[in-house]
Design a protein around this motif. Structure first.
Motif, PDB file in Angstrom:
ATOM      1  N   MET A  92      -2.305   4.962  -3.376  1.00 55.02           N
ATOM      2  CA  MET A  92      -3.291   6.054  -2.610  1.00 55.02           C
ATOM      3  C   MET A  92      -2.676   7.490  -2.779  1.00 55.02           C
ATOM      4  O   MET A  92      -1.533   7.373  -3.011  1.00 55.02           O
ATOM      5  CB  MET A  92      -3.602   5.584  -1.165  1.00 55.02           C
ATOM      6  N   THR A  93      -3.710   8.495  -2.888  1.00 52.87           N
ATOM      7  CA  THR A  93      -3.113   9.979  -2.862  1.00 52.87           C
ATOM      8  C   THR A  93      -3.598  10.841  -1.951  1.00 52.87           C
ATOM      9  O   THR A  93      -4.640  10.567  -1.472  1.00 52.87           O
ATOM     10  CB  THR A  93      -3.562  10.326  -4.324  1.00 52.87           C
ATOM     11  N   ALA A  94      -2.732  11.724  -1.500  1.00 51.58           N
ATOM     12  CA  ALA A  94      -3.050  12.960  -0.799  1.00 51.58           C
ATOM     13  C   ALA A  94      -2.604  14.105  -1.785  1.00 51.58           C
ATOM     14  O   ALA A  94      -1.492  14.349  -1.860  1.00 51.58           O
ATOM     15  CB  ALA A  94      -2.600  12.991   0.556  1.00 51.58           C
ATOM     16  N   ILE A  95      -3.628  14.674  -2.575  1.00 53.17           N
ATOM     17  CA  ILE A  95      -3.073  15.646  -3.432  1.00 53.17           C
ATOM     18  C   ILE A  95      -2.850  17.106  -2.693  1.00 53.17           C
ATOM     19  O   ILE A  95      -3.646  17.377  -1.999  1.00 53.17           O
ATOM     20  CB  ILE A  95      -4.273  15.959  -4.327  1.00 53.17           C
ATOM     21  N   THR A  96      -1.948  17.414  -2.826  1.00 49.48           N
ATOM     22  CA  THR A  96      -1.601  18.872  -2.331  1.00 49.48           C
ATOM     23  C   THR A  96      -1.742  20.192  -3.267  1.00 49.48           C
ATOM     24  O   THR A  96      -1.789  21.142  -2.390  1.00 49.48           O
ATOM     25  CB  THR A  96       0.029  18.827  -1.980  1.00 49.48           C
ATOM     26  N   ALA A  97      -1.891  20.048  -4.213  1.00 47.21           N
ATOM     27  CA  ALA A  97      -1.947  21.237  -5.273  1.00 47.21           C
ATOM     28  C   ALA A  97      -2.364  20.537  -6.697  1.00 47.21           C
ATOM     29  O   ALA A  97      -2.141  19.303  -6.926  1.00 47.21           O
ATOM     30  CB  ALA A  97      -0.664  21.884  -5.603  1.00 47.21           C
ATOM     31  N   VAL A  98      -3.274  21.376  -7.240  1.00 52.44           N
ATOM     32  CA  VAL A  98      -3.667  21.184  -8.698  1.00 52.44           C
ATOM     33  C   VAL A  98      -2.990  22.101  -9.842  1.00 52.44           C
ATOM     34  O   VAL A  98      -2.964  23.130  -9.567  1.00 52.44           O
ATOM     35  CB  VAL A  98      -5.111  21.416  -8.778  1.00 52.44           C
ATOM     36  N   THR A  99      -2.243  21.523 -10.685  1.00 58.95           N
ATOM     37  CA  THR A  99      -1.557  22.414 -11.752  1.00 58.95           C
ATOM     38  C   THR A  99      -2.404  22.293 -12.941  1.00 58.95           C
ATOM     39  O   THR A  99      -2.731  21.011 -13.390  1.00 58.95           O
ATOM     40  CB  THR A  99      -0.324  21.856 -11.740  1.00 58.95           C
ATOM     41  N   ALA A 100      -2.195  23.286 -13.711  1.00 65.14           N
ATOM     42  CA  ALA A 100      -2.536  23.351 -15.373  1.00 65.14           C
ATOM     43  C   ALA A 100      -1.068  23.191 -16.056  1.00 65.14           C
ATOM     44  O   ALA A 100      -0.639  24.195 -15.888  1.00 65.14           O
ATOM     45  CB  ALA A 100      -3.348  24.452 -15.827  1.00 65.14           C
ATOM     46  N   ILE A 126       6.765  11.368  -1.340  1.00 62.57           N
ATOM     47  CA  ILE A 126       6.553  12.794  -1.189  1.00 62.57           C
ATOM     48  C   ILE A 126       6.904  13.345  -2.419  1.00 62.57           C
ATOM     49  O   ILE A 126       8.141  13.129  -2.692  1.00 62.57           O
ATOM     50  CB  ILE A 126       6.948  13.463   0.031  1.00 62.57           C
ATOM     51  N   GLY A 127       5.994  14.364  -3.078  1.00 66.86           N
ATOM     52  CA  GLY A 127       6.283  15.036  -4.440  1.00 66.86           C
ATOM     53  C   GLY A 127       6.216  16.542  -4.070  1.00 66.86           C
ATOM     54  O   GLY A 127       6.463  17.088  -2.921  1.00 66.86           O
ATOM     55  N   MET A 128       5.552  17.106  -5.132  1.00 62.09           N
ATOM     56  CA  MET A 128       5.437  18.572  -4.900  1.00 62.09           C
ATOM     57  C   MET A 128       4.446  18.765  -3.572  1.00 62.09           C
ATOM     58  O   MET A 128       3.485  18.083  -3.628  1.00 62.09           O
ATOM     59  CB  MET A 128       4.574  19.165  -6.022  1.00 62.09           C
ATOM     60  N   ARG A 179       0.963  -1.265  -0.119  1.00 61.17           N
ATOM     61  CA  ARG A 179      -0.052  -0.112  -0.111  1.00 61.17           C
ATOM     62  C   ARG A 179       0.952   1.354   0.058  1.00 61.17           C
ATOM     63  O   ARG A 179       1.477   1.716   1.247  1.00 61.17           O
ATOM     64  CB  ARG A 179      -0.774  -0.070   1.190  1.00 61.17           C
ATOM     65  N   ILE A 180       0.799   1.914  -1.191  1.00 62.90           N
ATOM     66  CA  ILE A 180       1.732   3.065  -1.271  1.00 62.90           C
ATOM     67  C   ILE A 180       0.913   4.465  -1.229  1.00 62.90           C
ATOM     68  O   ILE A 180      -0.123   4.692  -2.137  1.00 62.90           O
ATOM     69  CB  ILE A 180       2.501   3.029  -2.811  1.00 62.90           C
ATOM     70  N   LEU A 181       1.444   5.411  -0.347  1.00 60.74           N
ATOM     71  CA  LEU A 181       0.541   6.654  -0.291  1.00 60.74           C
ATOM     72  C   LEU A 181       1.516   7.691  -1.155  1.00 60.74           C
ATOM     73  O   LEU A 181       2.593   8.088  -0.772  1.00 60.74           O
ATOM     74  CB  LEU A 181       0.215   7.191   1.281  1.00 60.74           C
ATOM     75  N   SER A 182       0.931   8.214  -2.014  1.00 63.18           N
ATOM     76  CA  SER A 182       1.734   9.566  -2.699  1.00 63.18           C
ATOM     77  C   SER A 182       1.115  10.618  -2.060  1.00 63.18           C
ATOM     78  O   SER A 182      -0.124  11.069  -2.472  1.00 63.18           O
ATOM     79  CB  SER A 182       1.519   9.185  -4.229  1.00 63.18           C
ATOM     80  N   ILE A 183       1.780  11.345  -1.873  1.00 62.35           N
ATOM     81  CA  ILE A 183       1.646  13.014  -1.316  1.00 62.35           C
ATOM     82  C   ILE A 183       2.331  13.881  -2.226  1.00 62.35           C
ATOM     83  O   ILE A 183       3.383  14.082  -2.222  1.00 62.35           O
ATOM     84  CB  ILE A 183       1.792  13.147   0.030  1.00 62.35           C
ATOM     85  N   ALA A 184       1.425  14.561  -3.160  1.00 63.64           N
ATOM     86  CA  ALA A 184       2.074  15.080  -4.454  1.00 63.64           C
ATOM     87  C   ALA A 184       0.917  15.966  -5.104  1.00 63.64           C
ATOM     88  O   ALA A 184      -0.122  15.936  -4.629  1.00 63.64           O
ATOM     89  CB  ALA A 184       2.559  14.176  -5.509  1.00 63.64           C
TER      90      ALA A 184
END
Length: 251
Positions: A35-43, A78-80, A5-10
């Motif tokens: 699984m995800t925890a979205i930190t920001a939305v980019t265009a 963890i990413g952006m 189970r991998i959580l991406s925070i990005a």
């Protein structure tokens, strides 16, 4: 076999080549449950980033808590991060979690767009201390003080060489108290490199979540990135996406 189970925070990449989208593809292809925890939305697309909106720190924390409390987490990527406030709450939550953490200190997109301001970069310190591995590219390593600055922190990091010049790409793993370990390979000549850092860090996290040791997880991640570079579909007029799915279909 139960998938790790991998959580991406990005952040989210609307064009699908990097960020959360690249992470989900990578984790899934390598046999993990994403699984995800979205930190920001980019265009953004292959030519650059045109707009960024960070989510609230409370929303980011709520996503992390929702995943951890029900599904559980075997490893974190963890990413952006989007803001220093988000960096702080992510660090606070992850300090409670006993799982490997791979921190990709995203500051600048492949297209050259800046994705972290100086205050956010300052907030990276706490995350680097709790991370199993930090994966800076050449400009990110420089912004973090170079090898001297990283050595003073006493953290493990993988210095990625894809942004350096020359026909050979060298990645160097530096761990406190150990001799550096280097991998080198001929450079794959392509403009389709969007999301390489996201892909590598999420691949390493997936390997760690599956129980691989750090060196083996890095080797798996490097091999996956190189295969995905070679399978790039050729989309976009700029730095195009990798061919994650093609790696799956050929494996």
């Amino acid at each position: 076999m139960t998938p790790p189970r991998i959580l991406s925070i990005a952040g989210s990449d609307s064009s699908g080549g990097a960020g959360i989208q690249a992470d989900i593809k990578t984790i899934t292809v390598l046999g993990g449950y994403a699984m995800t925890a979205i930190t920001a939305v980019t265009a953004q697309n292959t030519l650059g980033v045109t707009m960024v909106e960070a989510l609230s720190p409370a929303m980011v924390v709520a996503q992390i808590d929702a995943c951890v409390s029900d599904i559980g987490v075997d490893a974190v990527k963890i990413g952006m991060l989007g803001s220093p406030e988000i960096a702080a709450v992510v660090a606070e939550r992850l300090e409670r979690l006993s799982a490997p953490i791979v921190f990709d200190p995203v500051m600048i997109a492949t297209s050259g767009s800046v994705l972290a301001d100086p205050a956010t970069i300052a907030g990276f310190e706490r995350l680097m201390r709790i991370a199993t591995l930090t994966t800076p590219n050449v400009p990110e390593l420089q912004a973090l003080g170079g090898p001297t600055g990283m050595a003073s922190r006493g953290v493990a990091y993988l210095a990625k060489g894809g942004d350096a010049d020359g026909p050979v790409v060298e990645d160097v793993l530096v761990m406190p108290g150990a001799e550096p370990l280097a991998w080198s390979a001929p450079r794959i000549m392509t403009r389709h490199t969007h999301g390489t850092g996201c892909t590598l860090s999420s691949a390493i996290a997936t390997g760690l979540g599956a129980g691989l040791d750090l060196v083996t997880a890095i080797e798996q991640g490097r091999a996956f990135v190189r295969a995905a570079l070679g399978a790039a579909p050729g989309f976009g007029a700029g730095s195009g996406p990798l061919g994650h799915q093609a790696v799956q279909s050929s494996s």
